[in-house]
Scaffold this active site. Structure first.
Site, PDB file in Angstrom:
ATOM      1  N   ARG A 178       0.882  -1.178   0.000  1.00  0.00           N
ATOM      2  CA  ARG A 178       0.000   0.000   0.000  1.00  0.00           C
ATOM      3  C   ARG A 178       0.912   1.219   0.000  1.00  0.00           C
ATOM      4  O   ARG A 178       1.675   1.440   0.944  1.00  0.00           O
ATOM      5  CB  ARG A 178      -0.918  -0.002   1.230  1.00  0.00           C
ATOM      6  CG  ARG A 178      -1.666   1.311   1.389  1.00  0.00           C
ATOM      7  CD  ARG A 178      -2.797   1.227   2.397  1.00  0.00           C
ATOM      8  NE  ARG A 178      -3.936   0.538   1.839  1.00  0.00           N
ATOM      9  CZ  ARG A 178      -5.202   0.686   2.285  1.00  0.00           C
ATOM     10  NH1 ARG A 178      -5.465   1.506   3.292  1.00  0.00           N
ATOM     11  NH2 ARG A 178      -6.195   0.026   1.731  1.00  0.00           N
ATOM     12  N   HIS A 208      -7.273   0.781  -6.694  1.00  0.00           N
ATOM     13  CA  HIS A 208      -7.526  -0.066  -5.515  1.00  0.00           C
ATOM     14  C   HIS A 208      -8.190  -1.361  -6.015  1.00  0.00           C
ATOM     15  O   HIS A 208      -9.365  -1.627  -5.775  1.00  0.00           O
ATOM     16  CB  HIS A 208      -8.444   0.682  -4.541  1.00  0.00           C
ATOM     17  CG  HIS A 208      -8.460   0.117  -3.155  1.00  0.00           C
ATOM     18  ND1 HIS A 208      -7.686  -0.963  -2.761  1.00  0.00           N
ATOM     19  CD2 HIS A 208      -9.162   0.481  -2.029  1.00  0.00           C
ATOM     20  CE1 HIS A 208      -7.910  -1.229  -1.491  1.00  0.00           C
ATOM     21  NE2 HIS A 208      -8.798  -0.375  -1.024  1.00  0.00           N
ATOM     22  N   GLN A 233     -10.249  -3.913  -3.686  1.00  0.00           N
ATOM     23  CA  GLN A 233     -11.574  -3.458  -3.263  1.00  0.00           C
ATOM     24  C   GLN A 233     -12.608  -3.724  -4.354  1.00  0.00           C
ATOM     25  O   GLN A 233     -13.736  -4.149  -4.086  1.00  0.00           O
ATOM     26  CB  GLN A 233     -11.522  -1.962  -2.920  1.00  0.00           C
ATOM     27  CG  GLN A 233     -12.834  -1.415  -2.437  1.00  0.00           C
ATOM     28  CD  GLN A 233     -13.209  -1.910  -1.039  1.00  0.00           C
ATOM     29  OE1 GLN A 233     -12.440  -1.775  -0.107  1.00  0.00           O
ATOM     30  NE2 GLN A 233     -14.389  -2.485  -0.905  1.00  0.00           N
ATOM     31  N   ASP A 262     -17.276   7.020  -1.881  1.00  0.00           N
ATOM     32  CA  ASP A 262     -15.999   6.902  -1.161  1.00  0.00           C
ATOM     33  C   ASP A 262     -15.699   8.273  -0.577  1.00  0.00           C
ATOM     34  O   ASP A 262     -16.312   9.278  -0.986  1.00  0.00           O
ATOM     35  CB  ASP A 262     -14.901   6.458  -2.167  1.00  0.00           C
ATOM     36  CG  ASP A 262     -13.529   6.273  -1.527  1.00  0.00           C
ATOM     37  OD1 ASP A 262     -13.449   6.138  -0.291  1.00  0.00           O
ATOM     38  OD2 ASP A 262     -12.530   6.261  -2.274  1.00  0.00           O
ATOM     39  N   CYS A 322     -16.572   1.581   0.292  1.00  0.00           N
ATOM     40  CA  CYS A 322     -15.386   0.767   0.597  1.00  0.00           C
ATOM     41  C   CYS A 322     -14.951   0.926   2.045  1.00  0.00           C
ATOM     42  O   CYS A 322     -14.234   0.089   2.565  1.00  0.00           O
ATOM     43  CB  CYS A 322     -14.251   1.116  -0.360  1.00  0.00           C
ATOM     44  SG  CYS A 322     -13.689   2.822  -0.236  1.00  0.00           S
ATOM     45  N   ARG A 340     -13.589  -8.592   1.361  1.00  0.00           N
ATOM     46  CA  ARG A 340     -12.174  -8.327   1.065  1.00  0.00           C
ATOM     47  C   ARG A 340     -11.365  -9.601   1.337  1.00  0.00           C
ATOM     48  O   ARG A 340     -10.471  -9.958   0.567  1.00  0.00           O
ATOM     49  CB  ARG A 340     -11.657  -7.189   1.962  1.00  0.00           C
ATOM     50  CG  ARG A 340     -12.328  -5.828   1.732  1.00  0.00           C
ATOM     51  CD  ARG A 340     -11.982  -5.265   0.389  1.00  0.00           C
ATOM     52  NE  ARG A 340     -10.556  -5.190   0.200  1.00  0.00           N
ATOM     53  CZ  ARG A 340      -9.779  -4.185   0.647  1.00  0.00           C
ATOM     54  NH1 ARG A 340     -10.321  -3.159   1.275  1.00  0.00           N
ATOM     55  NH2 ARG A 340      -8.477  -4.193   0.417  1.00  0.00           N
TER      56      ARG A 340
HETATM   57  N1   CP Z   1     -11.389  -0.063   2.075  1.00  0.00           N
HETATM   58  C1   CP Z   1     -10.138  -0.133   2.558  1.00  0.00           C
HETATM   59  O1   CP Z   1      -9.188  -0.329   1.816  1.00  0.00           O
HETATM   60  O2   CP Z   1     -10.041   0.020   3.904  1.00  0.00           O
HETATM   61  P1   CP Z   1      -8.703   0.204   4.734  1.00  0.00           P
HETATM   62  O3   CP Z   1      -8.110   1.546   4.365  1.00  0.00           O
HETATM   63  O4   CP Z   1      -9.123   0.150   6.170  1.00  0.00           O
HETATM   64  O5   CP Z   1      -7.752  -0.893   4.392  1.00  0.00           O
HETATM   65  N1  NVA Z   2      -9.943   6.638  -1.865  1.00  0.00           N
HETATM   66  C1  NVA Z   2      -9.632   6.257  -0.501  1.00  0.00           C
HETATM   67  C2  NVA Z   2      -9.865   4.801  -0.320  1.00  0.00           C
HETATM   68  C3  NVA Z   2      -9.644   4.334   1.102  1.00  0.00           C
HETATM   69  C4  NVA Z   2      -9.823   2.856   1.250  1.00  0.00           C
HETATM   70  C5  NVA Z   2      -8.188   6.619  -0.196  1.00  0.00           C
HETATM   71  O1  NVA Z   2      -7.326   6.435  -1.061  1.00  0.00           O
HETATM   72  O2  NVA Z   2      -7.934   7.103   0.914  1.00  0.00           O
END
Ligand code: CP
Ligand code: NVA
Length: 304
Positions: free
Chosen positions: A101, A128, A131, A220, A260, A288
């Site tokens: 990440r 992502h 997701q 989101d 999400c 997930r």
């Molecule tokens: N939706 C999602 O990716 O959640 P987190 O940021 O908690 O991993």
């Molecule tokens: N778009 C959001 C998704 C979080 C799971 C971000 O990148 O923070």
């Protein structure tokens, strides 16, 4: 499939196979006959916060027989400036797979190339993918396998973020109608749509027009991780795209709201709508685990 770096790189066939495998692994949870990650260590290298992604991957790797190793960039030398290309070459000699990440998609791609490890995108600024696979799995559970094909699916709010982009690639590969509804500043630029060449993606600045006939309405946060400085300037433009009861009264009769998570109640979604859709939204979070186990399973098989 050697890596999962984006939805862009997947084929429709690979997506469908992952979904079928996700359903199977969910049904067989706790009874897996095959443990494809046995004797393997998979690192989770995270530069941003996470609840769902971290926990679902740690549990998923363990349930497939492997050992997850969480590495926060705050603790490893990457956080003190060691280049990703050196980190990749070190880890490539020690572990069996990586779940990353981070901010730049290019960093993820460089890691995958130089480590030689099966590498999974656990969220970048661009995409992502995990997701989206969980969301499609959840749509199939609620509405039937392949039901997305004839659906109108909407994404409301900050449509040009990582979630919006992964949805666009899913629409391109799978052919469902995707409605992107947000303020002009958040809609994909015309050249992006032109390059995507996907007539089943509809962009609108009119929320009522956007939601009509939609069976799935996604939203989101308006402020993705790393964009905190934009909070003050963005919010005002995004309020007309809040997913609330009035907006949902115009959607298809059997419509569900997807998020999400984490959700910011009173901003992109009201508390009322979130709680009315809590069953599907938390199933989406649970899925997930199952969707990502399918990815881990497929990558472990491909690496043999
Ligand atoms: N939706 C999602 O990716 O959640 P987190 O940021 O908690 O991993
Ligand atoms: N778009 C959001 C998704 C979080 C799971 C971000 O990148 O923070």
């Amino acid at each position: 499939m050697k890596n999962l770096l984006s939805i862009e790189e997947l084929t429709a066939e690979e997506m469908k196979e992952l979904l079928a495998l996700g359903h199977r692994l969910k049904a067989e949870r706790g009874m897996h006959r095959e443990l494809p990650l046995a004797n393997q260590t998979w690192a989770l290298i995270f530069s941003k916060s996470s609840t769902r992604t971290r926990v679902s991957f740690e549990v998923g790797v363990s349930e497939l027989g492997g050992r997850p190793m969480f590495l926060s960039v705050r603790d490893i030398q990457l956080g003190r400036g060691e280049p990703i290309r050196d980190t990749a070459r070190v880890l490539g000699r020690m572990i069996h797979g990586a779940i990353i990440r981070t901010y730049a998609q290019e960093e993820l791609e460089e890691f995958a190339q130089l480590s030689g490890l099966p590498t999974i995108n656990a969220l970048t600024d661009r995409e992502h993918p995990c997701q989206i696979l969980a969301d499609l799995l959840t749509i199939e559970e609620r509405y039937g396998v392949g039901a997305w094909k004839d659906m109108r699916i909407a994404f409301f709010g900050d449509v040009d973020n990582n979630m919006g982009r992964s949805w666009m690639w899913a629409a391109k590969h799978l052919g469902f109608t995707l409605v992107l509804a947000g303020p002009e500043q958040a809609l994909p630029k015309p050249h992006v749509l032109q390059e995507l060449d996907c007539p089943n993606i509809i962009c609108t600045t009119d929320p009522e027009e956007g939601v009509r006939g939609c069976t799935v309405v996604n939203t989101d946060t308006w402020i993705s991780m790393g964009q905190e400085a934009e909070k003050g300037t963005k919010e005002k433009a995004f309020f007309p795209y809040q997913v609330n009861k009035q907006l949902m009264s115009l959607a298809a009769p059997n419509a569900s709201v997807f998020h999400c998570l984490p959700a910011y109640r009173g901003y992109e979604i009201t508390n009322e709508v979130l709680e009315a859709n809590a069953d599907i939204i938390f199933t989406e979070a649970e899925n997930r685990l199952h969707a990502q186990k399918a990815v881990l399973y497929a990558l472990a098989h491909a690496a043999r």
